[in-house]
Design an enzyme around this catalytic site. Structure first.
Site, PDB file in Angstrom:
ATOM      1  N   HIS A 103     -59.612 139.376  12.325  1.00  0.00           N
ATOM      2  CA  HIS A 103     -58.377 139.198  13.054  1.00  0.00           C
ATOM      3  C   HIS A 103     -58.585 139.330  14.574  1.00  0.00           C
ATOM      4  O   HIS A 103     -59.128 140.286  14.779  1.00  0.00           O
ATOM      5  CB  HIS A 103     -57.090 139.867  12.662  1.00  0.00           C
ATOM      6  CG  HIS A 103     -57.426 141.446  12.411  1.00  0.00           C
ATOM      7  ND1 HIS A 103     -58.185 142.069  11.523  1.00  0.00           N
ATOM      8  CD2 HIS A 103     -57.310 142.619  13.257  1.00  0.00           C
ATOM      9  CE1 HIS A 103     -58.344 143.277  11.782  1.00  0.00           C
ATOM     10  NE2 HIS A 103     -57.801 143.820  12.485  1.00  0.00           N
ATOM     11  N   ASP A 106     -48.145 142.505  14.741  1.00  0.00           N
ATOM     12  CA  ASP A 106     -48.889 143.585  14.252  1.00  0.00           C
ATOM     13  C   ASP A 106     -47.637 144.647  13.840  1.00  0.00           C
ATOM     14  O   ASP A 106     -46.672 144.840  14.810  1.00  0.00           O
ATOM     15  CB  ASP A 106     -49.777 144.293  15.355  1.00  0.00           C
ATOM     16  CG  ASP A 106     -50.632 145.371  14.720  1.00  0.00           C
ATOM     17  OD1 ASP A 106     -51.795 145.192  14.770  1.00  0.00           O
ATOM     18  OD2 ASP A 106     -50.052 146.440  14.386  1.00  0.00           O
ATOM     19  N   ILE A 107     -47.992 145.306  12.705  1.00  0.00           N
ATOM     20  CA  ILE A 107     -46.880 146.320  12.261  1.00  0.00           C
ATOM     21  C   ILE A 107     -46.567 147.600  12.992  1.00  0.00           C
ATOM     22  O   ILE A 107     -45.647 148.182  13.040  1.00  0.00           O
ATOM     23  CB  ILE A 107     -46.820 146.588  10.897  1.00  0.00           C
ATOM     24  CG1 ILE A 107     -45.566 146.651  10.125  1.00  0.00           C
ATOM     25  CG2 ILE A 107     -47.946 147.559  10.364  1.00  0.00           C
ATOM     26  CD1 ILE A 107     -44.568 145.585  10.250  1.00  0.00           C
ATOM     27  N   HIS A 157     -56.623 140.162  17.919  1.00  0.00           N
ATOM     28  CA  HIS A 157     -55.560 141.001  18.362  1.00  0.00           C
ATOM     29  C   HIS A 157     -55.000 140.311  19.906  1.00  0.00           C
ATOM     30  O   HIS A 157     -56.182 140.330  20.775  1.00  0.00           O
ATOM     31  CB  HIS A 157     -55.916 142.404  18.785  1.00  0.00           C
ATOM     32  CG  HIS A 157     -55.841 143.421  17.624  1.00  0.00           C
ATOM     33  ND1 HIS A 157     -55.070 144.246  16.991  1.00  0.00           N
ATOM     34  CD2 HIS A 157     -57.050 143.742  17.057  1.00  0.00           C
ATOM     35  CE1 HIS A 157     -55.451 144.830  15.962  1.00  0.00           C
ATOM     36  NE2 HIS A 157     -56.662 144.821  15.868  1.00  0.00           N
TER      37      HIS A 157
END
Ligand code: 5GP
Length: 129
Positions: free
Chosen positions: A93, A29-30, A95
């Site tokens: 997605h 994750d960015i 996490h």
């Protein structure tokens, strides 16, 4: 329009890749909640997780399990948390977040990592797959 994750999957946008197979990709994750925060994403662009067919959903969970096991070996944490939201990016997605405390799963406090730290973290997790 293609989702940001479809653009990552096609290589149009870069990512710090952790794992990939025929159906899924995992990348960091960015804007991570914690070091090692990883997203597991189906290559097929589907908005909501429970719109997936049951077989693909089961495969996503199996893929996420493998990535979580590699995360456990890579990042010191009390446990790996798992969350599915999708309010920001409408492309399924999972996490996976190394947790030290409850706030690490709450998407409020963020950690900042350099490009080198992102790259080293992705390589470390990948080395445990
Ligand atoms: P959600 O849709 O589950 O609310 O959150 C989307 C997540 O995707 C956020 O944690 C956000 O930081 C991450 N994200 C958004 N855009 C990008 C991107 O371009 N690259 C990566 N690696 N992560 C992203």
């Amino acid at each position: 329009m293609a989702s940001i994750f479809t653009k990552i999957i096609s290589g149009e946008i870069p990512c710090y890749k952790v794992a990939e197979d025929e159906n899924f990709i995992a990348f960091l994750d960015i804007n991570p909640n914690a070091k090692g925060h990883t997203l597991c994403v189906p290559k097929q662009e589907i908005d909501k997780i429970f719109d997936m067919d049951e077989a693909l959903y089961a495969k996503l969970m199996a893929f996420s399990y493998k990535v979580a096991k590699a995360l456990e070996k890579s990042i010191p944490a009390k446990r790996i948390g798992m969350s599915v939201i999708g309010l920001e990016v409408p492309h399924v997605h999972v996490h996976l977040i190394p947790l030290q405390e409850m706030q690490d799963i709450q998407f409020k406090n963020k950690v900042s990592l350099s490009n080198e730290e992102f790259a080293a973290t992705a390589a470390l997790i990948a080395s445990h797959l």
